[in-house]
Design a protein around this motif. Structure first.
Motif: not given
Length: 376
Positions: A161, A195, A197, A219, A236, A249
C-alpha cells in the motif's frame, strides 16, 4: 538462459530455464488464464506473495512499455511460462520481457510443461512452491517449499500500500481515453478518496476520467482522517492475500458506512463484507483471468470479467443487511453485494479491467450516481 527449477510442497519438480533474475524465491503457486495483459499481471500488487503461472503457451511477444503498468514495479514473487518469445513486435513496445524482469529482480522460469503444472494445481489446490537458479537439489527445494509461509493469516497489504496521502493527477493517454467513457477533465467533479490496499492504477484513471478529484490514502488510514478529507465517496481497493487479518480496515470501513458512499473492488469487496459481519474463506485454486463469467442478478445479464483473487465471501455468514447482487457462474460463489440500507456496494471482480474486458464499466457510473445523492 540458465537451468532453474520449481518445487512444490507435494514433492513435484519442474525443470526449465531461467529468463529473469537469478536467485531463489518462494510463494503460493497460482495460474492465470489470460492470453494477453502479462505486463498488467506482473505489476498488479494483488499478486504479492505468489508465483504466477500463465496458461497461454507463449508470453512476451509484444514486449513491455511504460504505459500499461498497474503499479510502479512488480510485486509478485515469481513468474512461470511455457515459452518466452525470442522476439517482440509492437509499435508501443519499449523493451523485451526478460530484460524487464531482470531490471525489477523478478525470478522467472520458462520451458516447463505448464499444462501439467496447472492441472496439478486444479486437482490439489494452490500450493507453496520455490523457484531457484542457485539450488538445484530436488530434496532441498521440496523441503524449502514445505516450510514456506502461506497466505492465510498474513497481512501482505502493508507491503504494497501507499505510505502517504497523495493526489492522483495522471493524464490519460489517447488509448485509455477512448476506452473509458465520460469527461476527461480530472479534478472538477466529486472528490473520491481511495483507500489503497494495493490498488491497480487503472482504478484512479477511471475515477479521474469521469471528472473526479482523486486522493489516495494508505489502507490503514482511520475513518476520522478519511472523513476529514471531505470525500463525496470512498473507494476500497484491491490488494493481496487474506482479508481477515486486516482488522484495522474492518473497523475503518464499518465507521464509514452510512456517512459516505462506499464502493469496493476485489479485496475491497471482501473487506466491506467483513466490516458488515460476514466471513471469508480460501478458494481451492482461486479465480485469475480475463474470461470469468459473472451474472448480474439485478438485470439478468452476464458479464465477462477480469478476476484475481484467492479468497471469497462465505455465503452462509452473510448478514441480513447485505444483499447478493452478482454470482460467479463457474462456481456460484458471491461476486457482488450491496448494503440494503446504506449507499455501499462491492464486487469481487475488476471492472477497471486492464487490459480488458470492459463489460463492467457501468459500476463506476453506479458509484457516480451514489455520490450525487447525499447520505443521510
Amino acid at each position: 538462459m540458465n537451468t532453474a527449477k520449481l518445487a512444490l510442497e507435494d514433492g513435484s519438480i519442474f525443470t526449465g530455464e531461467s529468463f529473469g533474475a537469478q536467485g531463489e524465491v518462494d510463494g503460493e503457486v497460482v495460474f492465470n488464464t489470460a492470453m494477453t495483459g502479462y505486463q498488467e499481471i506482473l505489476t498488479d500488487p494483488s499478486y504479492r506473495g505468489q508465483i504466477v503461472t500463465m496458461t497461454y503457451p507463449e508470453i512476451g511477444n509484444y514486449g513491455v512499455n511504460s504505459i500499461d503498468v498497474e503499479h510502479a514495479k512488480p510485486s509478485l514473487s515469481g513468474f512461470i511460462v511455457r515459452e518466452v518469445s525470442r522476439i517482440y513486435s509492437n509499435y508501443r513496445a519499449e523493451g523485451d520481457l526478460g530484460a524487464y524482469l531482470q531490471k525489477h529482480n523478478v525470478i522467472a522460469l520458462a520451458g516447463i510443461d505448464t499444462r501439467s503444472l496447472v492441472r496439478r494445481i486444479r486437482e490439489m489446490g494452490a500450493m507453496r512452491g520455490v523457484i531457484s537458479t542457485t539450488d538445484l537439489d530436488d530434496a532441498s527445494l521440496v523441503a524449502k517449499a514445505k516450510s514456506a509461509p502461506g497466505l492465510v493469516g498474513r497481512d501482505l497489504v502493508r507491503e504494497v500500500m501507499s505510505k502517504e496521502t497523495v493526489s492522483w493527477d495522471e493524464r490519460l493517454d489517447d488509448w485509455s481515453a477512448a476506452e473509458i467513457k465520460g469527461p476527461h477533465d480530472a479534478g472538477v467533479g466529486n472528490h473520491v478518496v481511495c483507500m489503497d490496499f494495493g490498488m491497480k492504477w487503472n482504478i484512479p484513471r477511471h475515477f479521474a476520467s469521469r471528472g473526479n478529484k482523486v486522493t489516495i490514502v494508505p489502507g490503514d488510514t482511520s475513518a476520522e482522517d478519511v472523513l476529514r478529507l471531505e470525500a463525496n465517496g470512498v473507494f476500497l481497493s484491491n490488494g493481496p492475500g487474506d482479508p481477515e487479518p486486516l482488522e484495522y480496515a474492518h473497523k475503518t470501513i464499518n465507521e464509514l458506512i452510512g456517512k459516505v458512499p462506499v464502493f469496493g473492488i476485489c479485496l475491497g469487496h471482501q473487506l466491506l463484507s467483513l466490516a458488515c459481519g460476514a466471513k471469508t474463506f480460501k478458494l481451492k485454486f482461486g479465480h485469475r483471468g480475463v474470461n470469468q463469467p459473472v451474472l448480474d442478478l439485478t438485470t439478468g445479464k452476464v458479464e465477462i470479467t477480469t478476476q484475481n483473487h484467492g479468497f471469497a465471501v462465505e455465503e452462509e455468514s452473510l448478514p441480513d443487511e447485505l444483499e447478493i447482487t452478482h454470482r460467479n457462474l463457474n462456481d456460484d460463489t458471491i461476486a457482488g453485494v450491496r448494503h440494503r440500507g446504506e449507499a455501499a456496494f462491492g464486487v469481487q471482480y475488476h471492472p477497471e479491467a486492464a487490459s480488458g474486458p470492459h463489460d463492467s464499466g457501468y459500476l463506476f457510473e453506479r458509484f457516480q450516481d451514489l455520490m450525487k445523492s447525499p447520505v443521510s
